[in-house]
Design a protein around this motif. Structure first.
Motif, PDB file in Angstrom:
ATOM      1  N   ASP A 156      76.926  85.804   8.170  1.00  0.00           N
ATOM      2  CA  ASP A 156      77.738  86.265   6.685  1.00  0.00           C
ATOM      3  C   ASP A 156      78.363  85.611   6.178  1.00  0.00           C
ATOM      4  OD1 ASP A 156      75.718  88.316   8.015  1.00  0.00           O
ATOM      5  OD2 ASP A 156      77.425  88.910   9.379  1.00  0.00           O
ATOM      6  N   GLY A 157      78.553  84.674   5.992  1.00  0.00           N
ATOM      7  CA  GLY A 157      79.910  83.470   4.809  1.00  0.00           C
ATOM      8  C   GLY A 157      78.965  84.359   3.693  1.00  0.00           C
ATOM      9  N   PRO A 158      80.365  83.622   2.819  1.00  0.00           N
ATOM     10  CA  PRO A 158      80.264  83.819   1.743  1.00  0.00           C
ATOM     11  C   PRO A 158      78.886  83.241   0.571  1.00  0.00           C
ATOM     12  CG  PRO A 158      82.059  82.357   1.657  1.00  0.00           C
ATOM     13  CD  PRO A 158      81.679  83.241   3.154  1.00  0.00           C
ATOM     14  N   GLY A 159      78.695  84.316  -0.686  1.00  0.00           N
ATOM     15  CA  GLY A 159      77.207  83.910  -0.999  1.00  0.00           C
ATOM     16  C   GLY A 159      77.681  82.708  -1.854  1.00  0.00           C
ATOM     17  N   ASP A 160      79.450  82.492  -2.262  1.00  0.00           N
ATOM     18  CA  ASP A 160      80.042  81.167  -3.031  1.00  0.00           C
ATOM     19  C   ASP A 160      79.328  79.792  -2.410  1.00  0.00           C
ATOM     20  OD1 ASP A 160      80.358  82.904  -4.788  1.00  0.00           O
ATOM     21  OD2 ASP A 160      82.662  83.336  -4.118  1.00  0.00           O
ATOM     22  N   ASP A 161      79.428  79.957  -0.935  1.00  0.00           N
ATOM     23  CA  ASP A 161      78.864  78.647  -0.534  1.00  0.00           C
ATOM     24  C   ASP A 161      77.941  77.790  -0.944  1.00  0.00           C
ATOM     25  OD1 ASP A 161      80.973  78.770   1.060  1.00  0.00           O
ATOM     26  OD2 ASP A 161      80.218  79.081   2.624  1.00  0.00           O
ATOM     27  N   ILE A 162      76.715  78.791  -1.450  1.00  0.00           N
ATOM     28  CA  ILE A 162      75.641  78.120  -2.009  1.00  0.00           C
ATOM     29  C   ILE A 162      75.724  77.784  -3.300  1.00  0.00           C
ATOM     30  CG2 ILE A 162      72.758  78.950  -2.561  1.00  0.00           C
ATOM     31  CD1 ILE A 162      73.106  80.859  -0.623  1.00  0.00           C
ATOM     32  N   VAL A 163      76.765  78.425  -3.774  1.00  0.00           N
ATOM     33  CA  VAL A 163      76.135  78.230  -5.770  1.00  0.00           C
ATOM     34  C   VAL A 163      77.635  76.714  -5.373  1.00  0.00           C
ATOM     35  CG1 VAL A 163      78.146  79.158  -7.502  1.00  0.00           C
ATOM     36  CG2 VAL A 163      76.743  80.155  -6.720  1.00  0.00           C
ATOM     37  N   ARG A 164      78.370  76.750  -4.167  1.00  0.00           N
ATOM     38  CA  ARG A 164      78.955  75.695  -4.106  1.00  0.00           C
ATOM     39  C   ARG A 164      78.654  74.655  -3.368  1.00  0.00           C
ATOM     40  NH1 ARG A 164      84.671  73.530  -3.820  1.00  0.00           N
ATOM     41  NH2 ARG A 164      84.228  71.972  -2.130  1.00  0.00           N
ATOM     42  N   ALA A 165      77.365  74.493  -2.994  1.00  0.00           N
ATOM     43  CA  ALA A 165      76.207  73.354  -2.553  1.00  0.00           C
ATOM     44  C   ALA A 165      75.678  72.848  -3.849  1.00  0.00           C
ATOM     45  CB  ALA A 165      75.259  74.349  -1.310  1.00  0.00           C
ATOM     46  N   GLY A 166      74.521  74.082  -4.831  1.00  0.00           N
ATOM     47  CA  GLY A 166      74.209  74.088  -5.972  1.00  0.00           C
ATOM     48  C   GLY A 166      75.236  72.975  -6.483  1.00  0.00           C
ATOM     49  N   SER A 167      75.991  73.043  -6.840  1.00  0.00           N
ATOM     50  CA  SER A 167      77.115  71.665  -8.018  1.00  0.00           C
ATOM     51  C   SER A 167      77.383  70.677  -7.059  1.00  0.00           C
ATOM     52  CB  SER A 167      78.836  72.872  -7.246  1.00  0.00           C
ATOM     53  OG  SER A 167      78.443  74.067  -8.321  1.00  0.00           O
ATOM     54  N   LEU A 168      77.350  70.770  -5.691  1.00  0.00           N
ATOM     55  CA  LEU A 168      77.518  69.468  -5.101  1.00  0.00           C
ATOM     56  C   LEU A 168      76.185  69.128  -5.663  1.00  0.00           C
ATOM     57  CD1 LEU A 168      79.380  69.924  -2.031  1.00  0.00           C
ATOM     58  CD2 LEU A 168      80.336  68.729  -3.515  1.00  0.00           C
ATOM     59  N   GLY A 169      75.290  69.494  -5.554  1.00  0.00           N
ATOM     60  CA  GLY A 169      73.726  68.788  -5.245  1.00  0.00           C
ATOM     61  C   GLY A 169      74.051  68.218  -6.622  1.00  0.00           C
ATOM     62  N   ILE A 170      74.047  69.334  -7.690  1.00  0.00           N
ATOM     63  CA  ILE A 170      74.246  68.495  -9.351  1.00  0.00           C
ATOM     64  C   ILE A 170      75.208  67.360  -9.615  1.00  0.00           C
ATOM     65  CG2 ILE A 170      74.295  69.272 -11.964  1.00  0.00           C
ATOM     66  CD1 ILE A 170      73.910  71.801 -10.806  1.00  0.00           C
ATOM     67  N   LEU A 171      76.189  67.171  -8.661  1.00  0.00           N
ATOM     68  CA  LEU A 171      77.140  65.965  -8.643  1.00  0.00           C
ATOM     69  C   LEU A 171      76.515  64.967  -8.013  1.00  0.00           C
ATOM     70  CD1 LEU A 171      79.895  65.621  -9.897  1.00  0.00           C
ATOM     71  CD2 LEU A 171      80.934  65.806  -7.375  1.00  0.00           C
ATOM     72  N   TYR A 172      75.466  65.286  -6.967  1.00  0.00           N
ATOM     73  CA  TYR A 172      74.775  64.206  -6.281  1.00  0.00           C
ATOM     74  C   TYR A 172      74.548  63.356  -7.517  1.00  0.00           C
ATOM     75  CZ  TYR A 172      76.639  66.617  -1.689  1.00  0.00           C
ATOM     76  OH  TYR A 172      77.623  66.871  -1.305  1.00  0.00           O
ATOM     77  N   PHE A 173      73.213  64.463  -7.989  1.00  0.00           N
ATOM     78  CA  PHE A 173      72.422  63.842  -8.754  1.00  0.00           C
ATOM     79  C   PHE A 173      72.745  62.825 -10.031  1.00  0.00           C
ATOM     80  CE2 PHE A 173      69.629  66.191  -6.926  1.00  0.00           C
ATOM     81  CZ  PHE A 173      67.901  65.333  -6.804  1.00  0.00           C
ATOM     82  N   ALA A 174      73.578  63.641 -10.711  1.00  0.00           N
ATOM     83  CA  ALA A 174      74.500  63.279 -12.145  1.00  0.00           C
ATOM     84  C   ALA A 174      75.607  61.767 -11.455  1.00  0.00           C
ATOM     85  CB  ALA A 174      76.166  63.729 -12.056  1.00  0.00           C
ATOM     86  N   THR A 175      75.683  61.718 -10.283  1.00  0.00           N
ATOM     87  CA  THR A 175      76.177  60.293  -9.679  1.00  0.00           C
ATOM     88  C   THR A 175      75.244  59.010  -9.622  1.00  0.00           C
ATOM     89  OG1 THR A 175      78.115  61.707  -8.553  1.00  0.00           O
ATOM     90  CG2 THR A 175      78.252  58.724  -7.732  1.00  0.00           C
ATOM     91  N   ALA A 176      74.281  60.008  -9.024  1.00  0.00           N
ATOM     92  CA  ALA A 176      73.078  58.920  -9.060  1.00  0.00           C
ATOM     93  C   ALA A 176      72.673  58.424 -10.322  1.00  0.00           C
ATOM     94  CB  ALA A 176      72.137  59.154  -7.961  1.00  0.00           C
ATOM     95  N   ILE A 177      72.908  59.378 -11.208  1.00  0.00           N
ATOM     96  CA  ILE A 177      71.595  58.808 -12.733  1.00  0.00           C
ATOM     97  C   ILE A 177      72.725  57.763 -13.232  1.00  0.00           C
ATOM     98  CG2 ILE A 177      70.906  59.406 -15.357  1.00  0.00           C
ATOM     99  CD1 ILE A 177      70.284  62.462 -13.371  1.00  0.00           C
ATOM    100  N   ILE A 178      74.110  58.167 -13.383  1.00  0.00           N
ATOM    101  CA  ILE A 178      74.952  57.767 -14.135  1.00  0.00           C
ATOM    102  C   ILE A 178      75.326  56.376 -13.353  1.00  0.00           C
ATOM    103  CG2 ILE A 178      77.248  57.279 -14.233  1.00  0.00           C
ATOM    104  CD1 ILE A 178      77.923  60.414 -14.499  1.00  0.00           C
ATOM    105  N   LEU A 179      75.542  55.925 -12.133  1.00  0.00           N
ATOM    106  CA  LEU A 179      75.864  54.700 -11.252  1.00  0.00           C
ATOM    107  C   LEU A 179      74.260  53.835 -11.300  1.00  0.00           C
ATOM    108  CD1 LEU A 179      77.725  56.075  -8.047  1.00  0.00           C
ATOM    109  CD2 LEU A 179      78.353  54.755 -10.393  1.00  0.00           C
ATOM    110  N   GLN A 180      73.408  54.345 -11.350  1.00  0.00           N
ATOM    111  CA  GLN A 180      71.139  53.913 -11.566  1.00  0.00           C
ATOM    112  C   GLN A 180      71.901  53.453 -13.057  1.00  0.00           C
ATOM    113  OE1 GLN A 180      68.005  55.477 -10.416  1.00  0.00           O
ATOM    114  NE2 GLN A 180      68.905  56.883  -8.590  1.00  0.00           N
ATOM    115  N   SER A 181      72.172  54.136 -13.966  1.00  0.00           N
ATOM    116  CA  SER A 181      72.110  53.682 -15.173  1.00  0.00           C
ATOM    117  C   SER A 181      73.463  51.684 -15.592  1.00  0.00           C
ATOM    118  CB  SER A 181      72.878  54.707 -16.249  1.00  0.00           C
ATOM    119  OG  SER A 181      72.162  53.794 -17.300  1.00  0.00           O
TER     120      SER A 181
END
Length: 546
Positions: A156-181
């Motif tokens: 019964d955790g807060p739903g904000d955790d999913i939003v936070r996890a999604g934000s981290l996922g976007i940050l992961y992909f942004a990090t990967a794209i920028i560093l790959q470039s």
């Protein structure tokens, strides 16, 4: 060209592999420090740790295991283990899984350990800037969303955790794209720099080969006149040792005294051309040209040393071409009246009414007629001289054959001819035209026998085959036991029409040196501090093409 390209490609991959290993070592130091900090935090506030974390026991076990794993990898690297690409990929995947395991056992996605996953994804994309780097971001995102979703559904955790996890996922992909470039650009820049460095190295190697193979000697001197850099031609011309300076940083060498005098004269008067010189009595005549390399006067000096025998040889060829045209025209004009004079003298000798005075005059006419005819013959020989047709010759064997053949031509001469033959061991082969060098030896042997007989009453000479100090070139010495050559005659000895023999033409030694120069050999008078004269023929290295 294919092997060179393949070699360059393999070298590039090897360099990239070494760089990846170095980066992985740095990354392993970082995660070893992180694992130490995670274990240290367990002892700071153990009470709140037990009450706040979901699975404290598993968190403790995971942190301790992560420290042990990183310590083992660090020791392996310290022992010399070279991880390949698969080892690095597996290590990064384990880092992502272990970090998310710690998140799962702790307070979830809100724990600060989640920020460390960004560093792992960044490191993965630096070490593997390709699709595997994107897979790191995908795996981290899936793990973060899974932990958040599990917490929402079961705890019964807060739903904000999913939003936070999604934000981290976007940050992961942004990090990967920028560093790959960035990594791709760096790899491209590195490849370009490596290609340019290879091109520069190849050009430097080509320039080095050109300088070393140049026939002109090149020297770089310091302020004190010591040699810092010298090519093979300079070594051979000045010291008789081609290719002696093959080490990257050769020890300084002192200039030969004649060249040092020219250097001092140039430093006093830079605009004045220095006089030619000979480093040793057996060396060819050389010409040195000086120029400074630095703006500061005489800090570094560049010296060009040219063998004047090559220039002289070209000038002689032009002179002989003109001489050939001249002699072709005058030979007929001179020989016809000369033959008539000689024939008339022979007829007069048959007269029974000649007194002693007339007979003496006829002898003078005949002797000088023969001398003029000899001069014409020698000039025609010079003008008709054919180009050298060199062969690679075993000097010791050839000299022994020459001695046997020459002695056959001396069988009817009294007193008997004696030729002492000496040969040093290990004499290298020499490249020369046998007929031309044989003509030189015949001339020198005839002169030596004549002067030995005048001085000692015996027709004795010595032939000696030896090797130069650099063990690269052969030489032949012709030693007589005559009165020797005076100091006044040494400078003019090889000049045309210069002779100390009243019956000579003065062209024998001149022709001998010309034939030696045509075979890239050098004929010189050697001072051996013994009675008589010693002429030495020093041949070029056998690898040199005439």
């Amino acid at each position: 060209m294919a092997p060179n390209t393949a070699a360059a490609g393999s070298t590039g991959k090897y360099t990239t592999g070494l760089k990846r290993t170095s980066l992985f070592r740095i990354y392993n130091h970082y995660r070893l420090i992180i694992s130490l900090m995670l274990v240290a935090l367990l002892f700071i506030d153990p009470v709140s740790f037990d009450t706040q974390f979901r699975l404290p026991y598993f968190y403790q076990l995971g942190a301790a295991g992560y420290l042990v794993l990183n310590g083992f990898i660090a020791l392996s690297l310290l022992a010399g283990f070279q991880p390949n690409k698969r080892h690095i990929t597996l290590s990064l995947l384990l880092d992502i899984l272990i970090m998310h395991g710690l998140l799962f056992a702790s307070t979830g996605i809100t724990n600060g350990v989640a920020n460390l996953v960004i560093v792992i994804v960044a490191a993965g994309n630096i070490l593997n800037p390709n699709r595997i780097g994107t897979f790191y971001a995908v795996l981290a995102t899936i793990c973060s969303l899974s932990i958040s979703a599990w917490a929402v559904l079961t705890l019964d955790g807060p739903g904000d955790d999913i939003v936070r996890a999604g934000s981290l996922g976007i940050l992961y992909f942004a990090t990967a794209i920028i560093l790959q470039s960035i990594s791709r650009r760096m790899i491209h820049s590195e490849a370009l720099a490596r290609s340019r460095a290879r091109s520069i190295a190849e050009l430097e190697n080509i320039n080095q080969q050109i300088i070393q193979r140049m026939r002109t000697g090149i020297l770089v001197l310091d302020r004190q006149g010591e040699i810092r850099v010298a090519n093979a031609a300079a070594e051979e011309l000045l010291f008789g040792i081609p290719g002696a300076m093959k080490t990257p940083e050769p020890s300084p060498r002192t200039l030969p005294a004649p060249l040092k005098l020219r250097l001092e004269a140039w430093q006093q008067a830079p605009d004045k051309r220095t006089e030619p010189f000979q480093p040793t009595p057996t060396s060819p005549l050389l010409q040195a040209s000086f120029t400074r390399l630095d703006r500061e006067p005489f800090k570094q000096i560049l010296v060009f040393v040219e063998d004047l025998s090559k220039v002289t040889q070209q000038a002689q060829q032009m002179k002989l071409a003109s001489l050939g045209r001249l002699t072709a025209g005058i030979a007929h004009e001179i020989r016809n009246p000369l033959g008539a004079i000689s024939h008339a003298a022979q007829l007069m000798e048959e007269s029974p009414n000649l007194d002693k005075g007339d007979q003496k005059m006829l002898d003078i006419i005949q002797r000088h007629s023969h001398r003029v005819n000899g001069i014409i013959e020698n000039i025609l020989t010079l003008s008709r001289r054919k180009p050298a047709n060199p062969d690679l010759v075993n000097v010791a064997d050839w000299l022994e054959e020459f001695r046997a053949d020459f002695l056959q031509t001396q069988e009817n001469i009294s007193p008997p001819t004696q030729i002492i033959l000496k040969s040093d061991p290990g004499i290298p082969a020499a490249r020369f035209d046998k007929s031309q060098i044989e003509q030189v030896l015949v001339n020198l042997c005839d002169n030596g026998l004549r002067y030995s007989q005048q001085e000692t009453g015996e027709r004795t000479i010595e032939l000696h085959a030896g090797i130069t100090a650099d063990n690269e070139r052969a030489w032949i010495a012709i030693k007589d036991f005559g009165p020797g050559i005076t100091e006044d005659s040494r400078e003019m000895l090889f000049e045309p029409f210069y002779t100390t023999d009243k019956g000579g033409t003065g062209l024998g030694l001149y022709l001998a040196r010309e034939l030696c120069e045509a075979n890239q050999a050098h004929l010189s008078l050697v001072d051996d501090n013994l009675p008589g004269s010693c002429f030495r023929i020093t041949f070029a290295p056998p690898g040199r093409i005439i």
